[in-house]
Scaffold this motif. Structure first.
Motif, PDB file in Angstrom:
ATOM      1  N   GLU A   1      46.251  43.811  15.625  1.00 16.01           N
ATOM      2  CA  GLU A   1      46.245  42.825  16.706  1.00 16.01           C
ATOM      3  C   GLU A   1      47.489  42.886  17.574  1.00 16.01           C
ATOM      4  O   GLU A   1      47.428  42.646  18.773  1.00 16.01           O
ATOM      5  CB  GLU A   1      46.115  41.423  16.100  1.00 16.01           C
ATOM      6  N   SER A   2      48.635  43.232  16.997  1.00 18.48           N
ATOM      7  CA  SER A   2      49.902  43.154  17.730  1.00 18.48           C
ATOM      8  C   SER A   2      50.173  44.366  18.598  1.00 18.48           C
ATOM      9  O   SER A   2      51.104  44.361  19.403  1.00 18.48           O
ATOM     10  CB  SER A   2      51.058  42.946  16.754  1.00 18.48           C
TER      11      SER A   2
ATOM     12  N   PHE B   1      37.015  39.932  18.257  1.00 16.98           N
ATOM     13  CA  PHE B   1      38.141  40.858  18.418  1.00 16.98           C
ATOM     14  C   PHE B   1      37.833  42.189  17.746  1.00 16.98           C
ATOM     15  O   PHE B   1      38.083  43.267  18.316  1.00 16.98           O
ATOM     16  CB  PHE B   1      39.414  40.250  17.826  1.00 16.98           C
TER      17      PHE B   1
ATOM     18  N   VAL C   1      42.452  37.284  13.405  1.00 21.73           N
ATOM     19  CA  VAL C   1      41.488  37.405  14.498  1.00 21.73           C
ATOM     20  C   VAL C   1      40.102  37.054  13.967  1.00 21.73           C
ATOM     21  O   VAL C   1      39.942  36.705  12.798  1.00 21.73           O
ATOM     22  CB  VAL C   1      41.495  38.831  15.102  1.00 21.73           C
TER      23      VAL C   1
ATOM     24  N   GLN D   1      37.598  45.898  19.476  1.00 23.94           N
ATOM     25  CA  GLN D   1      38.408  47.037  19.054  1.00 23.94           C
ATOM     26  C   GLN D   1      37.530  48.199  18.602  1.00 23.94           C
ATOM     27  O   GLN D   1      37.837  49.360  18.887  1.00 23.94           O
ATOM     28  CB  GLN D   1      39.376  46.621  17.941  1.00 23.94           C
TER      29      GLN D   1
END
Length: 205
Positions: free
Chosen positions: A99-100, A143, A139, A147
């Motif tokens: 996520e980052s 999400f 998430v 991705q």
């Protein structure tokens, strides 16, 4: 961990072999152990000491809770596993989901497999499931779907370039990518190793 719960450590589960996910094992065992280290067999084969390995799936019985370890396929590495806690509607996805930052395509990634691996992970995720990525904040399903789509674009772009006979060392400049191309060098190299490269033919389009 000890500040949050007083229960004994049941096991350490390593989601894959990378140093930032395994080098804490001795510290955890020193402070909270003893306990077995569990990993996928491919992860152990890459030098991670493990007391117990598995190939496809393994269920841990914690007494009042069942925890499922699943190897959905290759992606970030060859030995990725996810941890599913059904009664908590929780999935820990390791670095199959990040996520980052953009997903990390390292020199041991499997870019052509990764999208299909995430398809299986998505089968474990419901509309309200909390997904803990390998890096970043928790998430949800949307999400992970987004991705998966972007990683799928990476795989299909590599396949398309290879089918057109574009050399691997020119591929990054010959297409539009969903992630910064500087982070896709190994994705292209590894992807080209997995797909046949067609000879270049005229006309070049």
């Amino acid at each position: 961990v000890r500040s949050l719960v007083s229960a004994p450590l049941h096991a350490i589960v390593n989601t894959h072999s990378h140093y930032d996910h395994v080098l804490g094992n001795p510290i955890v065992l020193r402070d909270l152990g003893p306990a077995p280290v569990i990993a996928h067999e491919d992860t152990a084969a890459h030098g991670v000491p493990a007391d117990r390995t598995f190939s496809s799936a393994l269920t841990l019985d914690l007494g009042d809770r069942q925890v499922e370890l699943v190897h959905p396929g290759r992606g970030h590495t060859g030995g990725d596993l996810v941890v599913r806690v059904p009664d908590a509607d929780l999935v820990l996805a390791g670095d199959l989901v990040e996520e980052s930052a953009a997903p990390s395509f390292g020199d041991d990634c499997h870019p052509m497999d990764w999208p299909f691996t995430l398809d299986l992970v998505l089968q474990l995720i419901g509309p309200d499931t909390v997904v803990v990525p390998g890096h970043g904040a928790p998430v949800g399903r949307e999400f992970v779907q987004e991705q998966r789509s972007a990683i799928g674009v990476v795989a299909e772009t590599i396949r398309g370039l290879a089918d057109r006979g574009v050399p691997a060392d020119q591929a990054l400049d010959q297409a539009t990518w969903p992630y910064p191309k500087e982070g896709l060098v190994e994705a292209v190299r590894r992807g080209y190793e997995q797909v046949p490269v067609a000879p270049r033919q005229l006309p070049l389009v």
